[in-house]
Design a protein around this motif. Structure first.
Motif, PDB file in Angstrom:
ATOM      1  N   ILE A 295       1.975 -14.101  38.109  1.00 27.61           N
ATOM      2  CA  ILE A 295       2.117 -12.576  37.931  1.00 27.61           C
ATOM      3  C   ILE A 295       1.069 -11.991  38.757  1.00 27.61           C
ATOM      4  CG2 ILE A 295       2.490 -10.875  36.347  1.00 27.61           C
ATOM      5  CD1 ILE A 295       2.938 -13.085  34.178  1.00 27.61           C
ATOM      6  N   ALA A 296       1.599 -11.070  39.504  1.00 28.54           N
ATOM      7  CA  ALA A 296       0.667 -10.351  40.545  1.00 28.54           C
ATOM      8  C   ALA A 296      -0.511  -9.415  39.771  1.00 28.54           C
ATOM      9  CB  ALA A 296       1.322  -9.413  41.661  1.00 28.54           C
ATOM     10  N   GLY A 297       0.023  -8.895  38.710  1.00 21.11           N
ATOM     11  CA  GLY A 297      -1.024  -8.020  38.086  1.00 21.11           C
ATOM     12  C   GLY A 297      -0.431  -7.212  36.741  1.00 21.11           C
ATOM     13  N   ALA A 298      -1.084  -6.423  35.804  1.00 17.58           N
ATOM     14  CA  ALA A 298      -0.613  -5.842  34.731  1.00 17.58           C
ATOM     15  C   ALA A 298      -1.389  -4.760  34.546  1.00 17.58           C
ATOM     16  CB  ALA A 298      -0.652  -7.029  33.624  1.00 17.58           C
ATOM     17  N   GLY A 299      -0.725  -3.685  34.034  1.00 18.37           N
ATOM     18  CA  GLY A 299      -1.317  -2.485  33.588  1.00 18.37           C
ATOM     19  C   GLY A 299      -0.709  -2.294  32.127  1.00 18.37           C
ATOM     20  N   LEU A 300      -1.982  -2.299  31.124  1.00 15.86           N
ATOM     21  CA  LEU A 300      -1.849  -2.495  29.732  1.00 15.86           C
ATOM     22  C   LEU A 300      -2.389  -1.219  28.965  1.00 15.86           C
ATOM     23  CD1 LEU A 300      -2.529  -6.152  29.205  1.00 15.86           C
ATOM     24  CD2 LEU A 300      -0.260  -5.084  29.375  1.00 15.86           C
ATOM     25  N   ASP A 301      -1.755  -0.507  28.309  1.00 10.90           N
ATOM     26  CA  ASP A 301      -2.307   0.734  27.454  1.00 10.90           C
ATOM     27  C   ASP A 301      -2.149   0.044  25.760  1.00 10.90           C
ATOM     28  OD1 ASP A 301      -3.276   3.171  26.887  1.00 10.90           O
ATOM     29  OD2 ASP A 301      -1.250   3.825  26.268  1.00 10.90           O
ATOM     30  N   VAL A 302      -1.693  -1.030  25.482  1.00  7.67           N
ATOM     31  CA  VAL A 302      -1.504  -1.309  24.203  1.00  7.67           C
ATOM     32  C   VAL A 302      -1.766  -2.897  24.373  1.00  7.67           C
ATOM     33  CG1 VAL A 302       0.154   0.606  23.394  1.00  7.67           C
ATOM     34  CG2 VAL A 302       1.107  -1.480  24.665  1.00  7.67           C
ATOM     35  N   PHE A 303      -2.094  -3.495  23.238  1.00  8.74           N
ATOM     36  CA  PHE A 303      -2.547  -4.764  23.187  1.00  8.74           C
ATOM     37  C   PHE A 303      -1.783  -5.429  21.543  1.00  8.74           C
ATOM     38  CE2 PHE A 303      -5.260  -2.000  25.406  1.00  8.74           C
ATOM     39  CZ  PHE A 303      -5.318  -2.885  26.594  1.00  8.74           C
TER      40      PHE A 303
END
Length: 330
Positions: free
Chosen positions: A263-271
């Motif tokens: 997977i190239a990348g991730a942007g997370l605001d919640v976990f």
């Protein structure tokens, strides 16, 4: 003789304008500290309140509602927020306690942050920011900080409600192709202006997307909807963004995919585990983490408070709260 004012207990600090208005209308007990209440404090608050105003940091389960019902006082849980997965709505209704929420208020704010995360991950903005702040930047280079262009890329939206549609409108302006998976296909008059393609099969959609945006609520049916198997289906150039609920993604599987360059990348605001962020996520250069700030605007927080007040006031006047949540909705 006027009816006695409702006793309202608020579990967290709210914007001053909201607290001031509540004091004018109700016998309100405000929280001096902004720390979340403990489980025992929540039960005690429910026992002395006609109306409890909790937030997403307050888990209210069946056992707590059973204990609180001994006080025979609680009538309404007026949630400060749209999501109610932290409240056992069915148990509340069985005990005669209504639940309301604040839908639609932070749609635009959250959609803005979705686009910010997509751009941050694909264009490697945090890496550039770090280079400037650390003083390690040595000047422009043809091959430095190369990211990906989002124009022409396929965006797969998981959950095409208010926020999903707002994301689609923004992404279209950036030239992205809109795809979505939803329990039901949108009406043609909504789908057509977005030039959106509906995928009945989530498996087929995720395998073909360049960016996945999670915008569905957390329910029993959406828990780990992006599980290890589905994450394996992503293209190695794909990016995952989540501003909805962390439980929708198998976080450990996501970490494995990111570390293995699957997977190239991730942007997370919640976990997945709330404030307990997987430490491995913090150390990956292709991950952008935000502290659940998707809805954090001055305007949005004030409007959320206004909705809470309207729900309480309508209930106090003997009517159904306009934002009543029923068990079938969650």
């Amino acid at each position: 003789m006027p009816a006695p004012r409702l006793t309202v207990v608020v579990t967290r600090r709210l914007p001053e304008v909201v607290e001031t208005r509540m004091k004018e209308l109700f016998d309100v007990e405000l929280r001096e500290s902004d720390a979340p209440m403990t489980r025992e404090e929540l039960v005690e608050a429910m026992m002395r309140a006609d109306v409890l105003v909790p937030t997403l940091s307050d888990t209210i389960d069946a056992n707590m509602l059973a204990r609180a019902s001994a006080g025979q006082k609680l009538k309404l849980i007026a949630n400060y927020g749209a999501g109610v997965d932290h409240i056992d709505v069915s148990s509340a209704r069985q005990r005669g306690v209504l639940v309301s929420n604040t839908p639609g208020v932070v749609t635009e704010d959250t959609a803005d942050v979705v686009m910010a995360l997509i751009l941050s991950v694909t264009r490697r903005l945090p890496e550039g920011l770090h280079a400037m702040q650390s003083g390690s930047w040595e000047g422009w280079s043809p091959n430095a900080f190369l990211g990906g262009r989002i124009g022409g890329k396929r965006l797969g939206i998981l959950g095409m409600g208010r926020i999903g549609q707002a994301v689609a409108k923004r992404a279209r302006a950036f030239g992205m192709q809109i795809h979505y998976h939803n329990r039901r296909r949108l009406r043609p008059e909504i789908e057509a202006p977005l030039e959106a393609t509906w995928w009945e099969s989530l498996d087929q959609m995720v395998a073909r997307m360049d960016v996945i945006s999670v915008n569905c609520p957390h329910t029993p049916s959406t828990f780990h909807l992006l599980n290890a198997r589905r994450l394996k289906m992503l293209k190695p150039t794909a990016v995952v963004v989540n501003t909805s609920r962390g439980e929708v993604i198998d976080e450990n599987a996501l970490v494995r995919g990111l570390k293995a360059d699957e997977i190239a990348g991730a942007g997370l605001d919640v976990f997945e585990h709330g404030v307990e962020v997987n430490p491995e996520l913090r150390n990956l250069p292709n991950v952008v983490l935000l502290p659940h700030m998707g809805s954090a605007t001055v305007e949005g927080r004030a409007e959320m408070g206004e909705k809470v007040i309207i729900n309480i006031k309508t209930f106090a006047d003997g009517h159904r709260p306009p934002d009543l949540v029923v068990p079938g909705m969650v």
